[in-house]
Design a protein around this motif. Structure first.
Motif, PDB file in Angstrom:
ATOM      1  N   ALA A  23      13.673  34.138  43.644  1.00 22.28           N
ATOM      2  CA  ALA A  23      14.608  33.614  44.661  1.00 22.28           C
ATOM      3  C   ALA A  23      13.871  33.290  45.946  1.00 22.28           C
ATOM      4  CB  ALA A  23      15.728  34.626  44.916  1.00 22.28           C
ATOM      5  N   ASP A  24      12.938  34.174  46.362  1.00 25.76           N
ATOM      6  CA  ASP A  24      12.144  33.912  47.563  1.00 25.76           C
ATOM      7  C   ASP A  24      11.312  32.637  47.392  1.00 25.76           C
ATOM      8  OD1 ASP A  24      13.025  36.296  48.767  1.00 25.76           O
ATOM      9  OD2 ASP A  24      11.412  37.455  47.811  1.00 25.76           O
ATOM     10  N   ALA A  25      10.698  32.510  46.209  1.00 24.98           N
ATOM     11  CA  ALA A  25       9.842  31.349  45.952  1.00 24.98           C
ATOM     12  C   ALA A  25      10.648  30.055  45.970  1.00 24.98           C
ATOM     13  CB  ALA A  25       9.142  31.510  44.606  1.00 24.98           C
ATOM     14  N   LEU A  26      11.821  30.054  45.342  1.00 23.61           N
ATOM     15  CA  LEU A  26      12.638  28.840  45.308  1.00 23.61           C
ATOM     16  C   LEU A  26      13.135  28.469  46.701  1.00 23.61           C
ATOM     17  CD1 LEU A  26      14.672  29.420  42.027  1.00 23.61           C
ATOM     18  CD2 LEU A  26      12.839  27.755  42.409  1.00 23.61           C
ATOM     19  N   ALA A  27      13.421  29.462  47.529  1.00 24.90           N
ATOM     20  CA  ALA A  27      13.835  29.181  48.900  1.00 24.90           C
ATOM     21  C   ALA A  27      12.731  28.471  49.665  1.00 24.90           C
ATOM     22  CB  ALA A  27      14.230  30.473  49.611  1.00 24.90           C
ATOM     23  N   ARG A  28      11.488  28.884  49.432  1.00 22.28           N
ATOM     24  CA  ARG A  28      10.349  28.228  50.099  1.00 22.28           C
ATOM     25  C   ARG A  28      10.134  26.824  49.548  1.00 22.28           C
ATOM     26  NH1 ARG A  28       6.444  31.640  52.203  1.00 22.28           N
ATOM     27  NH2 ARG A  28       5.358  29.703  52.752  1.00 22.28           N
ATOM     28  N   VAL A  29      10.258  26.668  48.239  1.00 22.63           N
ATOM     29  CA  VAL A  29      10.053  25.367  47.604  1.00 22.63           C
ATOM     30  C   VAL A  29      11.071  24.348  48.090  1.00 22.63           C
ATOM     31  CG1 VAL A  29      10.248  24.166  45.384  1.00 22.63           C
ATOM     32  CG2 VAL A  29       8.889  26.258  45.557  1.00 22.63           C
ATOM     33  N   ARG A  30      12.271  24.808  48.431  1.00 24.59           N
ATOM     34  CA  ARG A  30      13.340  23.899  48.853  1.00 24.59           C
ATOM     35  C   ARG A  30      13.154  23.349  50.254  1.00 24.59           C
ATOM     36  NH1 ARG A  30      17.000  27.297  45.808  1.00 24.59           N
ATOM     37  NH2 ARG A  30      17.287  28.639  47.620  1.00 24.59           N
ATOM     38  N   GLN A  31      12.203  23.850  51.013  1.00 22.89           N
ATOM     39  CA  GLN A  31      12.013  23.379  52.388  1.00 22.89           C
ATOM     40  C   GLN A  31      11.776  21.872  52.408  1.00 22.89           C
ATOM     41  OE1 GLN A  31       8.897  25.693  54.190  1.00 22.89           O
ATOM     42  NE2 GLN A  31      10.085  27.573  54.164  1.00 22.89           N
ATOM     43  N   ALA A  64       5.233  21.887  44.177  1.00 19.16           N
ATOM     44  CA  ALA A  64       5.135  22.020  42.720  1.00 19.16           C
ATOM     45  C   ALA A  64       4.703  23.407  42.282  1.00 19.16           C
ATOM     46  CB  ALA A  64       4.157  20.976  42.167  1.00 19.16           C
ATOM     47  N   GLN A  65       4.120  24.191  43.188  1.00 20.64           N
ATOM     48  CA  GLN A  65       3.673  25.517  42.807  1.00 20.64           C
ATOM     49  C   GLN A  65       3.508  26.392  44.045  1.00 20.64           C
ATOM     50  OE1 GLN A  65       0.642  23.479  40.823  1.00 20.64           O
ATOM     51  NE2 GLN A  65      -1.017  24.267  42.085  1.00 20.64           N
ATOM     52  N   VAL A  66       3.525  27.705  43.805  1.00 25.06           N
ATOM     53  CA  VAL A  66       3.310  28.654  44.892  1.00 25.06           C
ATOM     54  C   VAL A  66       2.081  29.487  44.551  1.00 25.06           C
ATOM     55  CG1 VAL A  66       5.760  28.732  45.456  1.00 25.06           C
ATOM     56  CG2 VAL A  66       4.821  30.428  43.887  1.00 25.06           C
ATOM     57  N   TYR A  67       1.434  29.990  45.588  1.00 23.52           N
ATOM     58  CA  TYR A  67       0.193  30.744  45.413  1.00 23.52           C
ATOM     59  C   TYR A  67       0.450  32.191  45.825  1.00 23.52           C
ATOM     60  CZ  TYR A  67      -1.443  25.978  45.241  1.00 23.52           C
ATOM     61  OH  TYR A  67      -1.596  24.659  44.905  1.00 23.52           O
ATOM     62  N   VAL A  68       0.139  33.118  44.951  1.00 16.11           N
ATOM     63  CA  VAL A  68       0.420  34.528  45.182  1.00 16.11           C
ATOM     64  C   VAL A  68      -0.868  35.215  45.631  1.00 16.11           C
ATOM     65  CG1 VAL A  68       1.304  36.659  44.160  1.00 16.11           C
ATOM     66  CG2 VAL A  68       2.229  34.435  43.442  1.00 16.11           C
ATOM     67  N   CYS A  69      -0.775  35.886  46.789  1.00 15.74           N
ATOM     68  CA  CYS A  69      -1.961  36.491  47.403  1.00 15.74           C
ATOM     69  C   CYS A  69      -1.600  37.833  48.032  1.00 15.74           C
ATOM     70  CB  CYS A  69      -2.526  35.586  48.503  1.00 15.74           C
ATOM     71  SG  CYS A  69      -2.871  33.889  47.998  1.00 15.74           S
ATOM     72  N   PHE A 129       6.356  25.547  39.479  1.00 14.86           N
ATOM     73  CA  PHE A 129       7.774  25.345  39.780  1.00 14.86           C
ATOM     74  C   PHE A 129       8.636  25.467  38.526  1.00 14.86           C
ATOM     75  CE2 PHE A 129      11.289  22.174  40.258  1.00 14.86           C
ATOM     76  CZ  PHE A 129      12.050  22.920  41.145  1.00 14.86           C
ATOM     77  N   GLN A 130       8.201  24.884  37.414  1.00 12.00           N
ATOM     78  CA  GLN A 130       8.999  24.945  36.185  1.00 12.00           C
ATOM     79  C   GLN A 130       9.190  26.385  35.705  1.00 12.00           C
ATOM     80  OE1 GLN A 130       6.903  22.173  33.580  1.00 12.00           O
ATOM     81  NE2 GLN A 130       8.681  20.825  33.640  1.00 12.00           N
ATOM     82  N   ARG A 131       8.166  27.211  35.891  1.00  8.17           N
ATOM     83  CA  ARG A 131       8.285  28.624  35.489  1.00  8.17           C
ATOM     84  C   ARG A 131       9.329  29.323  36.366  1.00  8.17           C
ATOM     85  NH1 ARG A 131       5.378  32.737  32.752  1.00  8.17           N
ATOM     86  NH2 ARG A 131       7.005  34.313  32.448  1.00  8.17           N
ATOM     87  N   ARG A 145      12.781  28.958  35.063  1.00  7.44           N
ATOM     88  CA  ARG A 145      13.091  29.562  33.754  1.00  7.44           C
ATOM     89  C   ARG A 145      13.385  31.052  33.830  1.00  7.44           C
ATOM     90  NH1 ARG A 145       8.661  26.196  31.668  1.00  7.44           N
ATOM     91  NH2 ARG A 145       7.310  28.030  31.650  1.00  7.44           N
ATOM     92  N   ASP A 146      13.082  31.670  34.985  1.00  7.27           N
ATOM     93  CA  ASP A 146      13.221  33.125  35.068  1.00  7.27           C
ATOM     94  C   ASP A 146      14.313  33.535  36.046  1.00  7.27           C
ATOM     95  OD1 ASP A 146      10.829  34.804  33.657  1.00  7.27           O
ATOM     96  OD2 ASP A 146      10.207  32.749  34.114  1.00  7.27           O
ATOM     97  N   PRO A 147      14.890  34.731  35.867  1.00 11.92           N
ATOM     98  CA  PRO A 147      15.967  35.207  36.743  1.00 11.92           C
ATOM     99  C   PRO A 147      15.504  35.305  38.198  1.00 11.92           C
ATOM    100  CG  PRO A 147      15.837  36.556  34.761  1.00 11.92           C
ATOM    101  CD  PRO A 147      14.617  35.675  34.755  1.00 11.92           C
ATOM    102  N   PRO A 148      16.434  35.145  39.154  1.00 13.52           N
ATOM    103  CA  PRO A 148      16.073  35.144  40.582  1.00 13.52           C
ATOM    104  C   PRO A 148      15.414  36.437  41.056  1.00 13.52           C
ATOM    105  CG  PRO A 148      18.289  34.282  40.265  1.00 13.52           C
ATOM    106  CD  PRO A 148      17.853  34.829  38.946  1.00 13.52           C
ATOM    107  N   PHE A 149      15.731  37.574  40.405  1.00 10.47           N
ATOM    108  CA  PHE A 149      15.194  38.865  40.860  1.00 10.47           C
ATOM    109  C   PHE A 149      13.796  39.152  40.318  1.00 10.47           C
ATOM    110  CE2 PHE A 149      17.993  39.514  37.186  1.00 10.47           C
ATOM    111  CZ  PHE A 149      17.101  40.041  36.267  1.00 10.47           C
ATOM    112  N   THR A 150      13.279  38.299  39.446  1.00 16.24           N
ATOM    113  CA  THR A 150      11.949  38.517  38.850  1.00 16.24           C
ATOM    114  C   THR A 150      10.869  38.429  39.928  1.00 16.24           C
ATOM    115  OG1 THR A 150      12.722  37.456  36.828  1.00 16.24           O
ATOM    116  CG2 THR A 150      10.346  37.769  37.058  1.00 16.24           C
ATOM    117  N   LEU A 151       9.906  39.336  39.895  1.00 17.49           N
ATOM    118  CA  LEU A 151       8.783  39.288  40.841  1.00 17.49           C
ATOM    119  C   LEU A 151       7.822  38.172  40.444  1.00 17.49           C
ATOM    120  CD1 LEU A 151       7.941  43.084  41.382  1.00 17.49           C
ATOM    121  CD2 LEU A 151       9.414  41.602  42.748  1.00 17.49           C
TER     122      LEU A 151
END
Length: 422
Positions: A299-307, A316-321, A338-340, A343-349
């Motif tokens: 959910a956090d990632a999709l919120a950032r992608v929507r900016q 298209a993708q996020v970088y985890v650090c 982004f496609q991944r 496919r996964d629930p919003p609460f997934t880390l």
């Protein structure tokens, strides 16, 4: 303000306190800045004039406003403290639009403007003035002295630019709906004098977007005709990699002067990019990819992608650090596409979804190798990581294409050939 939220009358905003995200007061609203348009189209609201605690009046763009409610204004916390200077195409809403005598289109009756209402457009960050609160005067069978009514902006005349006007204001209004690349193509074919007039009339964010699409000679010419403080503002609004490319074309003295005028954080990003060779991953990358910590959720990632301000390639993708989240980050852990995320629930880390097999690029990777990497892995962006494992930025396919196309590719008519503008 979310779509469907009630309109806000600007008189209610006058004197409102402005806060940063931590709740600290920045100042008070003293006026709003709008740009009139040709015909009867509602004006676009550009930002607010805020009087800070030192009594200096600064400009805060609407893109930096995150909340307007209960007589309070919340900002992102990042504001430019330079003194506000009104530009030729700008109108002060409280100072210039209120108390003006205008006419109702339907009856040609003269009325006085008491207030105007603003509203944020659905699913966008843009704001418009869409309603006008007026008072009728004497005369007319249907009018009564002192009667008030609220009408659509298009129902009154006496505000908007005339269609036949020849100034830069009218030209800017005519070009308003163009994509930056199309407007850049138009500017490129204007005379230098006319090009400078239009550039001076554009707001900082719009001019930054257009400069990124112009040939280097045009960029240098336009930047050189702006006041130095405004030039620094425009460079701050540009993507760091594009700002670095433009500054590298300037004489050393001019370059350093503009970097000194920029906000320290923005200048630091640009200086870092300028330390790499131009045709390498480090020289091509942007320092502002989407970076998330491993405990962030889908959910956090999709919120950032929507900016809205993100390009499709960066979204298209996020970088985890590991912390810190700003580049250069802590240890780079991997990429989530982004496609991944879809496919996964919003609460997934996000740490559970990493593509950690994809090797990152080193900052000194040459352009041909960067191109081969994007093609081999079918990617539109790639992480750039230093020897210590910190994420420095990301190379996107649009930046690579800029360096692969012929130098005169902007001179072709590909922008207009076969394109419908209907």
């Amino acid at each position: 303000m979310a779509a469907g939220a009630p309109r806000i009358f600007v008189s209610h905003l006058a004197g409102s306190q402005v806060f940063d995200p931590n709740g600290d007061q920045v100042g008070r609203v003293r006026d709003l800045v709008a740009m009139l348009r040709v015909g009867r189209r509602p004006p676009r609201l550009l930002g607010m004039v805020v009087e800070v605690l030192s009594r200096r009046r600064i400009f805060v763009p609407m893109t930096r406003i995150t909340g307007v409610e209960s007589g309070q204004v919340i900002t992102t916390g990042v504001v430019n403290m330079r003194r506000f200077e009104q530009r030729p195409t700008e109108r002060l809403v409280l100072g210039e639009l209120l108390d003006r005598r205008v006419r109702l289109v339907e009856t040609d009756e003269e009325v006085t403007v008491l207030d105007v209402a603003i509203q944020q457009l659905p699913a966008r960050r843009d704001w418009e003035i869409d309603k006008v609160f007026v008072r009728r005067g004497k005369g007319g069978v249907l009018s009564r002295k002192g009667e008030t009514l609220t009408v659509e902006w298009s129902a009154v005349t006496g505000f908007s630019l005339e269609e036949g006007a020849q100034g830069a204001e009218s030209l800017v209004a005519t070009f308003e709906r163009m994509r930056p690349a199309d407007l850049a193509n138009v500017l490129h074919h204007l005379s230098p004098k006319r090009r400078a007039e239009v550039a001076a009339a554009l707001d900082d964010d719009r001019l930054a977007d257009v400069l990124e699409e112009l040939p280097e000679d045009d960029q240098v010419e336009i930047l050189g005709k702006l006041k130095e403080e405004r030039a620094a503002d425009v460079l701050e609004a540009m993507d760091p990699d594009d700002a670095a490319d433009l500054l590298s074309e300037l004489p050393e003295e001019d370059k350093e002067r503009l970097l000194t005028l920029m906000r320290p954080d923005d200048a630091a990003d640009v200086r870092r990019l300028m330390s790499y060779e131009e045709r390498t991953a480090g020289g091509l990358m942007t320092t502002e990819p989407i970076v998330l910590r491993p405990d962030a959720t889908v959910a956090d990632a999709l919120a950032r992608v929507r900016q809205q301000d993100l390009s499709p390639a960066l979204a298209a993708q996020v970088y985890v650090c590991r912390p810190p989240d700003e580049t250069p980050t802590g240890k780079y852990l991997g990429t989530v596409h982004f496609q991944r995320l879809l496919r996964d629930p919003p609460f997934t880390l996000v740490s559970a979804l990493l593509d950690s097999d994809l090797p990152p690029l080193a900052p000194d990777t040459p352009l041909p190798a960067v191109t081969g990497y994007l093609a081999a892995y079918n990617m539109v962006a790639a992480p750039v990581v230093d020897e210590s494992g910190s994420l420095l930025g990301a190379v996107t396919v649009d930046d690579v294409l800029d360096h692969l196309l012929p130098e005169d590719w902007r001179e072709t008519d590909f922008l207009t050939e076969g394109v419908s503008h209907g």
